[in-house]
Design an enzyme around this catalytic site. Structure first.
Site: not given
Ligand code: NAD
Length: 493
Positions: A189, A265, A300, A397
């Site tokens: 997804k 992650e 991230c 963040e």
């Molecule tokens: P997000 O948590 O908003 O969304 C991530 C994914 O989760 C998306 O596909 C989203 O549709 C899904 N999602 C959202 N709500 C959900 C729910 N209730 N149930 C299931 N899935 C759900 O994050 P984002 O805005 O897409 O990305 C940014 C974040 O990702 C930042 O916090 C960043 O630090 C983190 N990130 C971490 C790494 C790492 O390797 N640690 C790498 C890249 C990004």
């Protein structure tokens, strides 16, 4: 590297795949619903993407389970799986321009980063992991003489992968390469803010010979498709990259359903610590600028908290401003541009809100600041001084090009400040003192530490964090541990 005119011309030829990929074919969502994909640089409409929900996820998981049980991929010899994945890596390489353009248009990162980082890293991750899979052995345990104890690794089953938008292709690859190499079926997804490259990748996987149903991609929103996948009773493992907030929700969904394992992650608020014994102040300042401004700060591991030893603060800040000034936001298709737009208006609004709050809480804006609404969601590289640990901009963040700068006097103070965070993803330290480098590497509460650098990485080293930044590791052989189960077999002799 192509010119702006060439990239622009090429971008007009791309035919985006925008339907769900389930069981080896594109399908509209069962509901027929779609959501728009918008180019954040121009606000142009790119595609209407199928909006999947529970019914689509059910179909995808059923296909994934069917093929897993049939064994066409899960029981195929590792050397044969390797062949398919290496072919897929070759195809990805042949379509490098198309994938680079797709993510640039879909989420705004610069084409030079796509061609320099995301695409080559994704190819390398796939190739390296594929190459490794037929070189991994099981174990024989030192049991008593009358038994033979075999410890083997088996694929887990159906992996639900949920990924963010900031490195759309690369984040998907960090999950898909080890999950597929280990013999699992996957339902991916992707983020609703950048789904297009994952859909095209699934099509290429079929061309490479991946059996139908082994890889499925269900675009959609988190609270619909993501939640359905996370709650699904027939998903064995969730592999998630995204925010710490959503990670917590996924752990709850796992508890409410089948106790599926949840690999996380998540977010970060990574410190950059510059000691006065660093070899080159200018190099450290360049590193600090890259750490917060790469990919518009939508990273991230962004070095979003900078601690500089007070004795070098003035010359360091001068150098930092000079390097940061080179990040002038502009058309991400222009290969000379180092900073593109934020992914969407909501993310730009978030960044502006944090800057406004920082000022209210007493911070000084020494560069950049709130961006005025214009065509495209362009932010400004922003430096905040006078920040303290209790301020929201230091604790949370922001996920944008906003750097909080503070001073310190002693190593002990620097470590206390650096570790004072709910996050623990990465840290960057600048010092020429070897003993100090080793000492602080041990002291830092983070999954990754760079000494005299920031952001270095390839597939050989694990990537991931501790504390609120997660529990898993992507890349390296350790990533395979997430996607395989240990089995103990006792044979009576
Ligand atoms: P997000 O948590 O908003 O969304 C991530 C994914 O989760 C998306 O596909 C989203 O549709 C899904 N999602 C959202 N709500 C959900 C729910 N209730 N149930 C299931 N899935 C759900 O994050 P984002 O805005 O897409 O990305 C940014 C974040 O990702 C930042 O916090 C960043 O630090 C983190 N990130 C971490 C790494 C790492 O390797 N640690 C790498 C890249 C990004």
């Amino acid at each position: 590297m192509r010119t702006l005119a060439e990239w622009t011309a090429l971008s007009e030829t791309i035919e985006f795949r925008s339907q769900a990929w389930i069981d080896g074919a594109f399908h509209s969502s069962v509901s027929g619903e779609t959501f728009p994909s918008i180019n954040p640089a121009t606000e142009a409409h790119l595609a209407d993407v199928s909006s999947c929900d529970t019914a689509d996820v059910d179909r995808a998981v059923a296909a994934a389970r069917r093929v897993f049980k049939a064994g066409d991929w899960s029981r195929r010899a590792p050397a044969q799986r390797k062949k398919v994945l290496l072919k897929l890596a070759d195809l990805l390489e042949q379509h490098a321009d198309e994938f680079a353009l797709t993510d640039t248009l879909d989420m705004g990162k610069t084409i030079s980063e796509m061609m320099g980082i995301d695409v080559p890293d994704s190819i390398d991750c796939l190739r390296w992991t594929a190459e490794s899979i037929d070189k991994i052995y099981g174990e024989i345990a030192p049991t008593k003489a009358s038994t033979l104890g075999l410890i083997t690794r088996e694929p887990v089953g159906v992996v639900g992968a949920i990924t963010p938008w900031n490195y759309p292709l690369m984040m998907a690859m960090w999950k898909l390469a080890p999950a597929l190499a280990a013999g699992n079926s996957v339902v991916l997804k992707p983020s609703e803010k950048a789904s297009l490259s994952a859909l095209r990748f699934a099509e290429l996987a079929a061309e490479a010979g991946l059996p139908d149903g082994v890889l499925n991609v269900v675009p959609g929103f988190g609270h619909t498709a993501g939640k359905a996948l996370a709650l699904h009773m027939d998903v064995d493992v969730l592999a998630f990259t995204g925010s710490t907030r959503v990670a917590g929700m996924l752990m709850g969904y796992a508890g409410q359903s089948n106790l599926k394992r949840v690999w996380i992650e998540a977010g970060g608020k990574s410190p950059v610590v510059v000691f006065d014994d660093c070899e080159d102040i200018d190099a450290a300042a360049l590193g600090a600028a890259q750490a917060i401004l790469t990919n518009q700060g939508e990273v991230c591991i962004a070095g979003s908290r900078l601690y500089v030893q007070n004795s070098i603060r003035e010359p360091f800040m001068e150098a930092l401003k000079r390097h940061a000034a080179k990040y002038v936001p502009g058309n991400p298709l222009d290969p000379s541009v180092k900073m593109g737009p934020m992914v969407d208006r909501a993310q730009l609004d978030t960044v502006n809100r944090y800057i406004g709050l920082a000022v209210e809480e007493g911070a000084d804006v020494v560069m950049g600041g709130i961006s005025e609404p214009a065509s495209g969601f362009y932010p400004q590289p922003t430096l905040l001084t006078g920040t303290s640990q209790s301020m929201t901009c230091v604790k949370e963040e922001i996920f944008g090009p906003v750097l909080c700068v503070a001073g310190f006097d002693t190593e002990e103070e620097a470590m206390r400040l650096a570790n004072d965070s709910i996050y623990g993803l990465a840290a960057s330290v600048w010092t020429a003192n070897l003993s100090r480098a080793h000492r602080v590497s041990r002291e830092l509460e983070s999954g990754m530490v760079w000494i005299n650098g920031w952001g270095e990485g390839d597939t050989t080293m694990p990537f991931g964090g501790v504390k609120g930044s997660g529990n898993g590791r992507d890349k390296s052989l350790h990533a395979l541990e997430k996607y395989s189960e240990l089995k103990s077999v006792w044979i009576s002799l």
